[in-house]
Design an enzyme around this catalytic site. Structure first.
Site, short mmCIF file in Angstrom:
data_model
loop_
_atom_site.label_atom_id
_atom_site.label_comp_id
_atom_site.label_asym_id
_atom_site.label_seq_id
_atom_site.Cartn_x
_atom_site.Cartn_y
_atom_site.Cartn_z
N ASP A 238 0.81 -1.22 0.00
CA ASP A 238 0.00 0.00 0.00
C ASP A 238 0.84 1.26 0.00
OD1 ASP A 238 0.90 -0.53 2.59
OD2 ASP A 238 -1.07 -1.07 3.32
N ASN B 98 -7.62 -3.80 14.10
CA ASN B 98 -9.01 -4.11 13.67
C ASN B 98 -9.07 -5.28 12.68
OD1 ASN B 98 -8.01 -3.04 11.31
ND2 ASN B 98 -9.36 -1.26 11.27
N HIS C 53 -7.27 -5.57 9.88
CA HIS C 53 -7.00 -5.27 8.46
C HIS C 53 -5.69 -5.90 7.99
CE1 HIS C 53 -4.79 -1.16 9.37
NE2 HIS C 53 -3.93 -2.13 9.32
N GLU D 8 -9.71 -2.52 5.14
CA GLU D 8 -10.33 -2.31 6.45
C GLU D 8 -11.55 -3.23 6.59
OE1 GLU D 8 -8.57 -0.76 8.39
OE2 GLU D 8 -8.18 1.34 7.93
C1 F6R Z 1 1.29 -1.54 6.06
C2 F6R Z 1 0.16 -2.47 6.16
C3 F6R Z 1 -0.65 -2.59 7.41
C4 F6R Z 1 0.20 -2.94 8.63
C5 F6R Z 1 -0.67 -3.05 9.87
C6 F6R Z 1 0.15 -3.30 11.11
O1 F6R Z 1 1.90 -1.64 4.79
O2 F6R Z 1 -0.11 -3.11 5.21
O3 F6R Z 1 -1.63 -3.57 7.22
O4 F6R Z 1 0.86 -4.15 8.41
O5 F6R Z 1 -1.40 -1.87 10.04
O6 F6R Z 1 0.95 -2.17 11.34
P1 F6R Z 1 1.96 -2.13 12.58
O7 F6R Z 1 3.00 -3.14 12.28
O8 F6R Z 1 2.50 -0.73 12.56
O9 F6R Z 1 1.18 -2.46 13.79
#
Ligand code: F6R
Length: 268
Positions: free
Chosen positions: A67, A137, A139, A144
């Site tokens: 992303d 959550n 995702h 989401e």
């Molecule tokens: C980022 C992504 C998100 C993160 C997720 C966990 O490229 O794809 O899905 O992997 O939000 O983020 P952290 O590791 O910061 O808790």
């Protein structure tokens, strides 16, 4: 799903780094799907260390990130392009022309970025190993809760919770994006292998829903139950709400003894 529970976040990064490095040793021209976020920082540190000590080369690899924020230019340190340069690409021998993010250039129609990214992934032969983290959550990428389980790369609106979770990374008054372009859930599911890393107690509930809950768009990560080759690396804190813990540890022991007898080649 192969669930491996390790002592701490350092051990998760160690095993994750070894898994990625092993793939690149066996298939140097692999296509990697990469994630950003706090969890992956330790993974990239391990990979950089391995590269410096001659343990892994990215020379022939291609990467596709999950992303990228919309409305943030690539020279902005908050962009995921900048994160990847800082944490990995600038420190390894990867060909910059083979590192891709779903970036929307200034003036480009964001709606066109997704289909174009999908074409690039297909042209590269698809993703061999997709690295994932999980949101509080549930995702994956920026898919989401309520995202279509059949979605492809597209623009998504971040939830208020995701914006809040990531606000620690932005200064007061700094522009924080609410939109991103993310690989879709079907895009992620097309990867030939998936490596999910989750650490810390704040991920425990999401991890339990992903592994043991029903498959539902309200926990996008739960779709991974339908993928035939997922390895989930957890630290003790992230694993604390799993009910079937005993079985995962037992299975891991059996797998380790199989690997000791027959080698690791079936695993990469
Ligand atoms: C980022 C992504 C998100 C993160 C997720 C966990 O490229 O794809 O899905 O992997 O939000 O983020 P952290 O590791 O910061 O808790």
């Amino acid at each position: 799903m192969e669930i491996i529970i390790l002592k701490d976040a350092e051990c998760v990064a160690d095993m994750g780094g070894e898994l990625v490095a092993e793939l690149l040793r066996v298939s140097p021209a692999s296509v990697l799907g990469l994630a950003t976020g706090g969890t992956q920082l330790a993974l990239y540190r391990k990979l950089v260390d391995k590269h410096r000590s001659g343990g892994v080369s990215f020379r022939q690899a291609t990467t596709f990130n999950l992303d990228e924020y919309l409305g943030v230019t690539t020279d902005n340190p908050q962009s995921y392009r900048a994160y990847m340069q800082r944490e990995l690409f600038d420190h390894v021998d990867i060909d910059p022309d083979r590192t891709f993010l779903p970036t929307c250039a200034a003036g480009q129609n964001p709606v066109l970025v997704g289909p174009d990214y999908e074409k690039k992934i297909t042209a590269a032969g698809g993703i061999d190993l997709q690295v994932l983290g999980i949101g509080v959550n549930g995702h994956i990428g920026f898919n989401e809760p309520s995202s279509s389980l059949n979605s492809r790369t597209r623009v998504k609106t971040l939830t208020r919770q995701t914006v809040e979770d990531n606000s620690r990374l932005f200064d007061t008054g700094e522009f924080q994006p609410r939109l991103a372009v993310t690989m879709g859930i079907a895009t992620i599911m097309d990867a030939r292998r998936i490596l999910m890393l989750a650490t810390g107690a704040n991920k425990a509930a999401a991890v339990a829903r992903m592994v043991e809950g029903p498959v539902t768009s309200m926990c996008p990560a739960s779709i991974l139950q339908m993928h035939e080759r997922v390895t989930v690396l957890l630290d003790e804190a992230a694993a604390e709400s799993l009910q079937n813990r005993d079985y995962y540890d037992w299975t891991h022991q059996q797998n380790e003894s199989l690997k000791a007898r027959f080698g690791r080649s079936h695993d990469v």
